[in-house]
Design a protein around this motif. Structure first.
Motif, PDB file in Angstrom:
ATOM      1  N   LYS A   1      -9.344  -6.358  -7.456  1.00  0.00           N
ATOM      2  CA  LYS A   1      -8.719  -6.005  -8.457  1.00  0.00           C
ATOM      3  C   LYS A   1      -7.620  -7.377  -8.702  1.00  0.00           C
ATOM      4  CE  LYS A   1      -7.650  -1.235  -7.567  1.00  0.00           C
ATOM      5  NZ  LYS A   1      -8.396  -0.626  -8.994  1.00  0.00           N
TER       6      LYS A   1
ATOM      7  N   LYS B   1      -1.096  -1.982  -5.915  1.00  0.00           N
ATOM      8  CA  LYS B   1      -2.479  -1.858  -5.856  1.00  0.00           C
ATOM      9  C   LYS B   1      -2.876  -2.544  -4.894  1.00  0.00           C
ATOM     10  CE  LYS B   1      -3.369  -0.454 -10.663  1.00  0.00           C
ATOM     11  NZ  LYS B   1      -4.156  -0.455 -11.877  1.00  0.00           N
TER      12      LYS B   1
ATOM     13  N   VAL C   1      -4.221   2.898  -4.909  1.00  0.00           N
ATOM     14  CA  VAL C   1      -3.246   2.817  -5.873  1.00  0.00           C
ATOM     15  C   VAL C   1      -2.040   3.544  -5.593  1.00  0.00           C
ATOM     16  CG1 VAL C   1      -2.743   2.994  -8.490  1.00  0.00           C
ATOM     17  CG2 VAL C   1      -5.123   2.117  -7.711  1.00  0.00           C
TER      18      VAL C   1
ATOM     19  N   ILE D   1       2.055   4.852  -6.964  1.00  0.00           N
ATOM     20  CA  ILE D   1       2.799   4.951  -8.006  1.00  0.00           C
ATOM     21  C   ILE D   1       4.288   5.345  -7.550  1.00  0.00           C
ATOM     22  CG2 ILE D   1       3.134   5.657 -10.202  1.00  0.00           C
ATOM     23  CD1 ILE D   1      -0.069   6.129 -10.404  1.00  0.00           C
TER      24      ILE D   1
ATOM     25  N   GLU E   1      -8.352  -0.377 -14.919  1.00  0.00           N
ATOM     26  CA  GLU E   1      -9.470  -0.852 -13.918  1.00  0.00           C
ATOM     27  C   GLU E   1     -10.591  -0.988 -14.522  1.00  0.00           C
ATOM     28  OE1 GLU E   1     -10.466   1.699 -10.669  1.00  0.00           O
ATOM     29  OE2 GLU E   1     -10.764   3.364 -12.224  1.00  0.00           O
TER      30      GLU E   1
HETATM   31  P1  AMP Z   1      -6.932   2.616 -10.960  1.00  0.00           P
HETATM   32  O1  AMP Z   1      -7.820   2.916  -9.659  1.00  0.00           O
HETATM   33  O2  AMP Z   1      -6.860   1.146 -10.946  1.00  0.00           O
HETATM   34  O3  AMP Z   1      -7.505   3.297 -12.225  1.00  0.00           O
HETATM   35  O4  AMP Z   1      -5.660   3.536 -10.821  1.00  0.00           O
HETATM   36  C1  AMP Z   1      -5.655   4.937 -10.364  1.00  0.00           C
HETATM   37  C2  AMP Z   1      -4.720   5.823 -11.234  1.00  0.00           C
HETATM   38  O5  AMP Z   1      -3.340   5.245 -11.060  1.00  0.00           O
HETATM   39  C3  AMP Z   1      -5.097   5.873 -12.838  1.00  0.00           C
HETATM   40  O6  AMP Z   1      -6.071   6.546 -13.321  1.00  0.00           O
HETATM   41  C4  AMP Z   1      -3.569   5.679 -13.556  1.00  0.00           C
HETATM   42  O7  AMP Z   1      -3.533   7.203 -13.360  1.00  0.00           O
HETATM   43  C5  AMP Z   1      -2.731   5.202 -12.375  1.00  0.00           C
HETATM   44  N1  AMP Z   1      -2.186   4.042 -13.034  1.00  0.00           N
HETATM   45  C6  AMP Z   1      -3.155   2.579 -12.399  1.00  0.00           C
HETATM   46  N2  AMP Z   1      -2.322   1.598 -12.873  1.00  0.00           N
HETATM   47  C7  AMP Z   1      -1.423   2.185 -13.755  1.00  0.00           C
HETATM   48  C8  AMP Z   1      -0.240   1.317 -14.370  1.00  0.00           C
HETATM   49  N3  AMP Z   1      -0.307   0.090 -14.657  1.00  0.00           N
HETATM   50  N4  AMP Z   1       0.649   2.301 -15.132  1.00  0.00           N
HETATM   51  C9  AMP Z   1       0.232   3.529 -15.088  1.00  0.00           C
HETATM   52  N5  AMP Z   1      -0.389   4.092 -14.175  1.00  0.00           N
HETATM   53  C10 AMP Z   1      -1.287   3.683 -13.596  1.00  0.00           C
END
Ligand code: AMP
Ligand code: GLY
Length: 424
Positions: free
Chosen positions: A102, A142, A152, A154, A282
């Motif tokens: 990432k 992350k 990930v 939050i 992503e």
């Molecule tokens: P990812 O695996 O990076 O897609 O992250 C998994 C989930 O985390 C995503 O489907 C979003 O719901 C949440 N997420 C990831 N990055 C962000 C961000 N910068 N802001 C808000 N939610 C995020």
């Protein structure tokens, strides 16, 4: 032709199902596969778990290998097969970094002007903590490496953010995936997945899809691998798809080519549609699961033909056609998933469900017993897909299929697609 599909979930059953529709395909193997891809009547067979796919492909003279999951791609299965003179479709190890690393993906997006959340990457905990304390808005934390979709976090407060950082960097909850951490500005808005076929230069976009990550209705409960999906997602109409092609997918493919890692295969952009425009959350280096189970039933063009054009760099010569229809899939899971659950329960009603108009039952965590019965063998057991003229019809068909199928402690969400249906 003999084809080998690598993987064993609902996505791989959907790939086998679609590839089998090509007139050129005689036999399909899946490694390791599931109860749906182990189907002697169709000339589909699973590869024994102790046979490495490359050895099997060589021995069986497989003509083409298609890879489902990210882990073998990130480990370089494409490079290895190519070095052995075998034809395989998917991104190289270098190109798969767009998902597997990432921190690389974020710096790559920065270099190529691809819209994404502001970020910083760290290997040192104290430096990361100083950065965190200097932020005035909410953040997302992350693990940079592959963590089976779980890396990930939050946090809801600055204290939780520091705890999250500690979990990833100090306690190493995600193992080596947390050696590098990415701290991102937290965005808000609806999410959409836009996938495209790529030949390294040209793209063909697929209908936008939406996943449902949480285990229970109304997006409650723990995160899962995905409890359902639908396509096309009305939240991403054609003009927005075009903007995403122009500002995200094409610059990504051009950037990877310029950096010496041409991207061949399926490129998946996970996006948040913010008030200031689409932002990449992503990239994935493969088809989505369960998005594939709603995208492939809408594909009219022969998938094998698309793969051949993708491998030959001639995707721009092919008009990829999509049915003017909608599809929805409902995941039937084992009771307890994503926590612990029992396996081995017999599944009833598979044939009755599949006989309904517009219903396709993709297997995920199932196995075929020696006497030919299908039993549960994983957390996500089945993906019951409905196809119809409208999303409402597709959903009604998927749920009609679900109601015919029974196994002990089956669990599924009853609100897949509900948000999209009420959207004007
Ligand atoms: P990812 O695996 O990076 O897609 O992250 C998994 C989930 O985390 C995503 O489907 C979003 O719901 C949440 N997420 C990831 N990055 C962000 C961000 N910068 N802001 C808000 N939610 C995020
Ligand atoms: N459905 C999310 C993924 O495949 O990564």
């Amino acid at each position: 032709m003999k084809i080998l599909v690598v993987g064993g979930g609902g996505r791989e059953h959907a790939l086998v199902w679609k590839l089998a529709q090509s007139g050129q395909v005689e036999q399909i193997f899946t490694a390791p596969g599931n109860g749906g891809t182990d189907n002697p009547a169709q000339n589909w067979a699973n590869v024994p778990a102790d046979r490495p796919p490359a050895v099997f492909a060589q021995a069986e003279q497989v003509d083409l290998t298609v890879v489902g999951p990210e882990v073998p791609l990130a480990k370089g299965i494409v490079d290895d097969f190519q070095a052995a003179g075998l034809t395989i479709w998917g991104p190289s190890r270098a190109a798969a970094r767009i998902e597997a690393d990432k921190a690389f993906a974020k710096s790559f997006m920065e270099r190529h002007g691809i819209p994404t959340a502001r970020y910083a990457a760290f290997t040192d905990f104290e430096a990361a903590r100083r950065y965190l304390r200097a932020q005035d808005g909410p953040v997302v934390i992350k693990a940079s490496g592959l963590a089976a979709g779980k890396g990930v976090l939050i946090p809801e407060s600055p204290e939780e953010a520091e705890t999250a950082l500690r979990r990833v960097m100090v306690e190493r909850e995600f193992g080596a995936a947390g050696e590098v951490v990415v701290i991102e500005e937290r965005l808000s808005g609806p999410e959409v997945s836009v996938l495209a076929f790529s030949d390294g230069e040209h793209l063909a976009l697929m209908p936008p899809a939406q996943d449902h990550k949480r285990a229970y209705d109304n997006d409650a409960g723990p995160n899962t691998g995905g409890m359902g999906a639908y396509a096309p997602a009305p939240v991403c109409p054609p003009a927005l798809q075009e903007e995403i092609r122009r500002t995200v997918l094409q610059p990504a493919v051009d950037g990877l080519r310029a950096e010496g890692a041409p991207y061949v295969g399926v490129l998946y952009a996970g996006l948040m549609l913010t008030p200031r425009g689409p932002r990449v959350l992503e990239f994935n280096c493969r088809f989505g699961d369960p998005e594939t189970q709603v995208i492939l039933p809408l594909l009219q063009t022969d998938l094998l033909e698309i793969i051949e054009h993708s491998l030959n760099g001639t995707l721009h010569r092919l008009q990829v056609q999509w049915r003017p229809a909608a599809a929805a899939t409902v995941v039937m899971a084992s009771g307890g998933y994503p926590g612990s659950y029992r396996k081995g329960y017999p599944i009833d009603g598979l044939e009755e469900a599949a006989a309904l108009e517009g219903v396709i039952v993709f297997h995920a965590g199932t196995a075929r017993t020696a006497d030919g019965r299908i039993v549960t063998a994983g957390g996500r057991v089945l993906n019951v897909t409905g196809v119809g003229d409208t999303l409402t019809q597709a959903l009604a068909r998927a749920y009609a299929g679900v109601r015919r199928i029974h196994f002990t402690d089956a669990h599924y969400r009853t609100d897949i697609g509900a948000k999209a249906e009420v959207r004007p």
